[in-house]
Write a protein that holds these residues in place. Sequence first.
Motif, PDB file in Angstrom:
ATOM      1  N   TRP A   1      -2.383   6.280  -5.749  1.00  0.00           N
ATOM      2  CA  TRP A   1      -3.620   5.976  -5.081  1.00  0.00           C
ATOM      3  C   TRP A   1      -4.113   4.218  -5.777  1.00  0.00           C
ATOM      4  N   GLU A   2      -3.862   3.852  -6.293  1.00  0.00           N
ATOM      5  CA  GLU A   2      -3.954   2.089  -6.593  1.00  0.00           C
ATOM      6  C   GLU A   2      -2.800   1.363  -5.822  1.00  0.00           C
ATOM      7  N   SER A   3      -1.331   1.803  -5.421  1.00  0.00           N
ATOM      8  CA  SER A   3      -1.433   1.461  -4.880  1.00  0.00           C
ATOM      9  C   SER A   3      -1.332   0.989  -3.455  1.00  0.00           C
ATOM     10  N   THR A   4      -1.660   1.917  -3.017  1.00  0.00           N
ATOM     11  CA  THR A   4      -2.320   2.061  -1.365  1.00  0.00           C
ATOM     12  C   THR A   4      -3.684   1.315  -1.513  1.00  0.00           C
ATOM     13  N   GLN A   5      -4.806   1.896  -2.435  1.00  0.00           N
ATOM     14  CA  GLN A   5      -6.163   1.323  -2.106  1.00  0.00           C
ATOM     15  C   GLN A   5      -6.032   0.072  -2.353  1.00  0.00           C
ATOM     16  N   GLU A   6      -5.712  -0.181  -3.648  1.00  0.00           N
ATOM     17  CA  GLU A   6      -5.918  -2.061  -3.634  1.00  0.00           C
ATOM     18  C   GLU A   6      -5.176  -2.885  -2.984  1.00  0.00           C
ATOM     19  N   PRO A   7      -5.883  -3.421  -2.224  1.00  0.00           N
ATOM     20  CA  PRO A   7      -6.030  -4.912  -1.169  1.00  0.00           C
ATOM     21  C   PRO A   7      -4.494  -5.160  -1.714  1.00  0.00           C
ATOM     22  N   ALA A   8      -4.854  -6.151  -2.750  1.00  0.00           N
ATOM     23  CA  ALA A   8      -3.597  -6.961  -3.145  1.00  0.00           C
ATOM     24  C   ALA A   8      -2.229  -6.072  -3.307  1.00  0.00           C
ATOM     25  N   SER A   9      -2.242  -4.830  -4.206  1.00  0.00           N
ATOM     26  CA  SER A   9      -1.109  -4.098  -4.099  1.00  0.00           C
ATOM     27  C   SER A   9      -0.445  -3.592  -2.490  1.00  0.00           C
ATOM     28  N   HIS A  10      -1.828  -3.532  -1.762  1.00  0.00           N
ATOM     29  CA  HIS A  10      -1.238  -2.719  -0.116  1.00  0.00           C
ATOM     30  C   HIS A  10      -0.659  -3.856   0.493  1.00  0.00           C
ATOM     31  N   GLN A  11      -0.907  -4.538   0.038  1.00  0.00           N
ATOM     32  CA  GLN A  11      -0.192  -5.743   1.414  1.00  0.00           C
ATOM     33  C   GLN A  11       0.740  -6.038   0.530  1.00  0.00           C
ATOM     34  N   ARG A  12       1.644  -6.146  -0.127  1.00  0.00           N
ATOM     35  CA  ARG A  12       2.454  -6.267  -0.762  1.00  0.00           C
ATOM     36  C   ARG A  12       3.713  -5.657  -0.044  1.00  0.00           C
ATOM     37  N   TRP A  13       3.214  -4.136  -0.018  1.00  0.00           N
ATOM     38  CA  TRP A  13       4.257  -2.690   0.686  1.00  0.00           C
ATOM     39  C   TRP A  13       4.369  -2.743   2.194  1.00  0.00           C
ATOM     40  N   ASP A  14       2.951  -2.856   2.702  1.00  0.00           N
ATOM     41  CA  ASP A  14       3.065  -2.355   4.108  1.00  0.00           C
ATOM     42  C   ASP A  14       3.713  -3.583   4.632  1.00  0.00           C
ATOM     43  N   LEU A  15       3.653  -3.699   5.889  1.00  0.00           N
ATOM     44  CA  LEU A  15       4.850  -4.134   6.337  1.00  0.00           C
ATOM     45  C   LEU A  15       3.978  -4.823   8.155  1.00  0.00           C
ATOM     46  N   ARG A  16       2.809  -4.017   7.999  1.00  0.00           N
ATOM     47  CA  ARG A  16       2.079  -4.085   9.496  1.00  0.00           C
ATOM     48  C   ARG A  16       0.999  -4.944   9.510  1.00  0.00           C
ATOM     49  N   PHE A  17       0.475  -5.688   7.523  1.00  0.00           N
ATOM     50  CA  PHE A  17      -0.073  -6.740   7.265  1.00  0.00           C
ATOM     51  C   PHE A  17       0.333  -7.495   6.572  1.00  0.00           C
ATOM     52  N   THR A  18       0.013  -8.959   6.572  1.00  0.00           N
ATOM     53  CA  THR A  18      -0.297 -10.032   5.397  1.00  0.00           C
ATOM     54  C   THR A  18      -1.062 -10.435   4.586  1.00  0.00           C
ATOM     55  N   GLU A  19      -2.475  -9.922   5.662  1.00  0.00           N
ATOM     56  CA  GLU A  19      -2.776 -10.363   4.279  1.00  0.00           C
ATOM     57  C   GLU A  19      -4.960  -9.065   4.320  1.00  0.00           C
ATOM     58  N   ILE A  20      -4.715  -8.793   3.289  1.00  0.00           N
ATOM     59  CA  ILE A  20      -6.342  -7.760   3.127  1.00  0.00           C
ATOM     60  C   ILE A  20      -6.864  -8.049   2.350  1.00  0.00           C
ATOM     61  N   ASP A  21      -8.472  -7.966   2.818  1.00  0.00           N
ATOM     62  CA  ASP A  21      -8.954  -8.237   1.683  1.00  0.00           C
ATOM     63  C   ASP A  21     -10.681  -7.991   1.851  1.00  0.00           C
ATOM     64  N   TYR A  22     -11.293  -7.293   0.782  1.00  0.00           N
ATOM     65  CA  TYR A  22     -11.984  -6.888   0.819  1.00  0.00           C
ATOM     66  C   TYR A  22     -13.592  -7.509   0.993  1.00  0.00           C
ATOM     67  N   LEU A  23     -14.314  -7.245   1.967  1.00  0.00           N
ATOM     68  CA  LEU A  23     -15.818  -8.753   1.626  1.00  0.00           C
ATOM     69  C   LEU A  23     -17.304  -7.778   1.197  1.00  0.00           C
TER      70      LEU A  23
END
Length: 256
Positions: free
Chosen positions: A23-45
């Motif tokens: 859950w943490e690896s997929t819900q935290e933006p800093a962790s998510h963007q490390r493994w997901d090839l579809r995104f370079t950056e993910i940030d909460y607003l």
Amino acid sequence: MSYGSPPSLYVEALIRADLDTLWESTQEPASHQRWDLRFTEIDYLPAEPGAPQRFRYATRVLPFLTIAGTGVSAGEKRRPDGTRTSALRFASPHPLSLLAEGSGYWRYVPTGEGVRFLTGYDYRPRWGRAGALADRFALRPLMGWATAWSFDRLRLCLERGISPRRGLAHGIGEVAVRALVAVAAGLLAGPAAGTVLALTAALAAAVLMCVVPPLPTTPAARRCLRTPPAPVRAPRLLDRLTAPADRPADSEEQPA
């Protein structure tokens, strides 16, 4: 959740890891963007307390071109059946983004062997009929592959401790080796054997390299399930989310 005639995308992976860690690896933006090839950056607003979480995402398509968008997400960490769910809606106003707007969900289903981590999502392409054709024959297959490859990359990280960076390096290295084998097969056929025979040997080697399973430490989309084992429905949580406020201006157009 459907935005057009092509089927919605579905990917599922069995990950032998702790549910909280997944859950943490997929819900935290800093962790998510490390493994997901579809995104370079993910940030909460910034978001109001108790309101769905708004976020910004970006994908670097070329060294000088980054396509960004915004979305809104919500999650259910504790459900009566022991599963967890998150849902999101997203949109990109960038004129070069073929993907205009979409929605999707993640489900986390604990089993005796691990956690069934699955996603279903769909989106509406822009650019009218040309965009619909480009989506069906190029973007949609690419998005499905990238999602599955990323899921297996995450699995290797949580199960074997192979960092996303190392997973990417393994993938690039294995593709390079397979390509070299195909080229070497053509060269070994020799000029004396004739161009046709050399090309045939190279082609046969290329086909063989595609059939041979990837190494256990290399992420592979083929390890993921790409068709739901039973009919699935989007979670009700998705119905409670509204589209991002800065959705594209052409969002009211009907898909071609």
